[in-house]
Design a protein around this motif. Structure first.
Motif, PDB file in Angstrom:
ATOM      1  N   TYR A  52      -3.079  -2.626   1.859  1.00 18.25           N
ATOM      2  CA  TYR A  52      -2.618  -2.637   0.467  1.00 18.25           C
ATOM      3  C   TYR A  52      -1.502  -1.614   0.271  1.00 18.25           C
ATOM      4  N   GLN A  53      -1.644  -0.448   0.895  1.00 18.32           N
ATOM      5  CA  GLN A  53      -0.602   0.582   0.805  1.00 18.32           C
ATOM      6  C   GLN A  53       0.697   0.112   1.446  1.00 18.32           C
ATOM      7  N   GLN A  54       0.560  -0.737   2.467  1.00 15.85           N
ATOM      8  CA  GLN A  54       1.746  -1.284   3.132  1.00 15.85           C
ATOM      9  C   GLN A  54       2.301  -2.511   2.407  1.00 15.85           C
ATOM     10  N   LYS A  55       1.651  -2.866   1.299  1.00 11.04           N
ATOM     11  CA  LYS A  55       2.051  -4.028   0.500  1.00 11.04           C
ATOM     12  C   LYS A  55       1.922  -5.338   1.272  1.00 11.04           C
ATOM     13  N   ASP A  56       1.001  -5.333   2.251  1.00  9.75           N
ATOM     14  CA  ASP A  56       0.669  -6.558   2.977  1.00  9.75           C
ATOM     15  C   ASP A  56      -0.474  -7.216   2.209  1.00  9.75           C
ATOM     16  N   ILE A  57      -0.141  -8.010   1.210  1.00  6.66           N
ATOM     17  CA  ILE A  57      -1.128  -8.555   0.290  1.00  6.66           C
ATOM     18  C   ILE A  57      -2.104  -9.510   0.981  1.00  6.66           C
ATOM     19  N   SER A  58      -1.599 -10.305   1.907  1.00  8.79           N
ATOM     20  CA  SER A  58      -2.471 -11.245   2.617  1.00  8.79           C
ATOM     21  C   SER A  58      -3.599 -10.506   3.334  1.00  8.79           C
ATOM     22  N   ALA A  59      -3.226  -9.517   4.141  1.00  9.40           N
ATOM     23  CA  ALA A  59      -4.213  -8.764   4.908  1.00  9.40           C
ATOM     24  C   ALA A  59      -5.117  -7.947   3.989  1.00  9.40           C
ATOM     25  N   ALA A  60      -4.538  -7.373   2.928  1.00  8.10           N
ATOM     26  CA  ALA A  60      -5.336  -6.583   1.992  1.00  8.10           C
ATOM     27  C   ALA A  60      -6.406  -7.449   1.342  1.00  8.10           C
ATOM     28  N   TYR A  61      -6.027  -8.656   0.942  1.00  8.97           N
ATOM     29  CA  TYR A  61      -6.974  -9.583   0.313  1.00  8.97           C
ATOM     30  C   TYR A  61      -8.074  -9.969   1.296  1.00  8.97           C
ATOM     31  N   VAL A  62      -7.682 -10.300   2.524  1.00 11.12           N
ATOM     32  CA  VAL A  62      -8.655 -10.731   3.530  1.00 11.12           C
ATOM     33  C   VAL A  62      -9.685  -9.635   3.795  1.00 11.12           C
ATOM     34  N   TRP A  63      -9.211  -8.402   4.021  1.00  9.34           N
ATOM     35  CA  TRP A  63     -10.142  -7.329   4.377  1.00  9.34           C
ATOM     36  C   TRP A  63     -10.947  -6.841   3.181  1.00  9.34           C
ATOM     37  N   THR A  64     -10.391  -6.971   1.990  1.00  5.12           N
ATOM     38  CA  THR A  64     -11.181  -6.678   0.796  1.00  5.12           C
ATOM     39  C   THR A  64     -12.308  -7.694   0.667  1.00  5.12           C
ATOM     40  N   SER A  65     -12.013  -8.950   0.964  1.00  6.14           N
ATOM     41  CA  SER A  65     -13.024 -10.006   0.915  1.00  6.14           C
ATOM     42  C   SER A  65     -14.105  -9.780   1.961  1.00  6.14           C
ATOM     43  N   VAL A  66     -13.699  -9.432   3.173  1.00  7.11           N
ATOM     44  CA  VAL A  66     -14.666  -9.174   4.242  1.00  7.11           C
ATOM     45  C   VAL A  66     -15.579  -8.012   3.861  1.00  7.11           C
ATOM     46  N   ALA A  67     -14.984  -6.943   3.330  1.00  5.82           N
ATOM     47  CA  ALA A  67     -15.779  -5.778   2.924  1.00  5.82           C
ATOM     48  C   ALA A  67     -16.727  -6.122   1.789  1.00  5.82           C
ATOM     49  N   SER A  68     -16.236  -6.918   0.823  1.00  4.18           N
ATOM     50  CA  SER A  68     -17.054  -7.284  -0.329  1.00  4.18           C
ATOM     51  C   SER A  68     -18.263  -8.106   0.078  1.00  4.18           C
ATOM     52  N   ASN A  69     -18.100  -8.934   1.069  1.00  5.39           N
ATOM     53  CA  ASN A  69     -19.183  -9.816   1.502  1.00  5.39           C
ATOM     54  C   ASN A  69     -20.037  -9.217   2.611  1.00  5.39           C
ATOM     55  N   HIS A  70     -19.715  -8.016   3.016  1.00  6.48           N
ATOM     56  CA  HIS A  70     -20.381  -7.394   4.160  1.00  6.48           C
ATOM     57  C   HIS A  70     -21.891  -7.313   3.974  1.00  6.48           C
ATOM     58  N   ASN A  71     -22.332  -6.847   2.820  1.00  3.92           N
ATOM     59  CA  ASN A  71     -23.760  -6.662   2.587  1.00  3.92           C
ATOM     60  C   ASN A  71     -24.348  -7.704   1.653  1.00  3.92           C
TER      61      ASN A  71
END
Length: 289
Positions: free
Chosen positions: A217-236
């Motif tokens: 997200y800091q690098q403004k890579d929105i695709s990757a930021a969205y993907v990893w936010t989704s992975v983290a959100s669904n982790h537990n």
């Protein structure tokens, strides 16, 4: 295991003997491993493990029990690994005691005195274990000493970069924490590598997932930021739930089609992590926020 053939005449006698051994062996082993079925029985035979603690006190019971059994493990096998586990168990016990020692018991005033004595004992135990682990070459312990402000340990740990001893997800996360703010590209490489070290059904450290989402997200890579936010959100979360929560979707300006593509990638990553087969995706669909 090799199978040895016996002469026909002696086979019945050896079979009876073998059967007796098979029957008795579990009983003998059970007697060894089940020698101490309760903490009280363990303490009765090993008073030095228990007497300095606040026994017969409802406060810190779980932490105290965990510490007693870990002390017993260390007594049986005094390795750096067991000593480190004892150190962590002692710290958890100490943390609980620091609160419990301030509680005024309504009965048996001596309980507070016993808690204070146990607290002082925990300080002494931690100091002793720290000294015993001072020369340990275990990278987990070296990293712990670094976290305690040991500058020499910091240099020892960083010197292990690229060494097989550091091929563990938690240790790679520790290494990545050093490079955050210094080298973002290298930090991302290390974090991705840490995920590749997980085995099937391992519990993934969510800090790795959050770090990846934040850095992208800091690098403004929105695709990757969205993907990893989704992975983290669904982790537990329950694996049967939908891919991304409304909260995540509201954080990114994406079309429905873009979300669908990225959700599919996130699902693949989640499945790969669960199966212990994660490999880094070199590029994601380029989306500008």
């Amino acid at each position: 295991m090799a199978i040895v053939s016996l002469p026909a005449a002696t086979t019945p006698r050896y079979n009876v003997y073998n059967i007796k051994v098979i029957i008795l062996l579990p009983l003998l082993l059970s007697g060894c491993f089940d020698r101490y079925r309760t903490t009280d029985s363990l303490c009765n035979d090993n008073p030095s493990l228990c007497q300095p603690l606040n026994l017969n006190d409802g406060q810190c019971r779980i932490q105290r029990t965990n510490l007693i059994w870990q002390r017993y493990n260390t007594l049986q096998m005094p390795t750096d690994e067991h000593k480190f586990k004892e150190l962590k168990a002692t710290k958890e016990y100490q943390f609980c005691l620091e609160y419990a020692a301030r509680i005024e018991p309504t009965e048996l005033k001596q309980r507070k005195t016993k808690r204070m004595q146990a607290l002082y004992h925990s300080y002494e135990s931690i100091e002793r274990l720290n000294q015993e682990l001072l020369s340990s070459q275990d990278p987990h312990i070296i990293y712990y000493r670094w976290g305690q402000g040991d500058k020499k340990a910091k240099q020892q740990f960083l010197a292990l970069e690229g060494n097989k001893k550091l091929e563990h997800p938690e240790l790679q996360l520790a290494l990545a924490s050093y490079y955050i703010g210094k080298n973002t590209v290298k930090t991302l490489d290390i974090l991705h590598h840490s995920l590749s070290l997980y085995k099937p059904n391992d519990e993934v450290n969510i800090n790795i997932l959050h770090s990846l989402a934040t850095l992208y997200y800091q690098q403004k890579d929105i695709s990757a930021a969205y993907v990893w936010t989704s992975v983290a959100s669904n982790h537990n979360q329950n694996k049967k739930q939908k891919m991304a929560s409304p909260l995540i979707k509201n954080q990114f300006i994406l079309t429905s089609k873009e979300r669908q593509r990225l959700d599919k990638i996130a699902l693949n990553i989640i499945a790969a992590l669960e199966n212990g087969q994660y490999t880094r995706i070199e590029s994601l669909p380029n989306i500008n926020n």
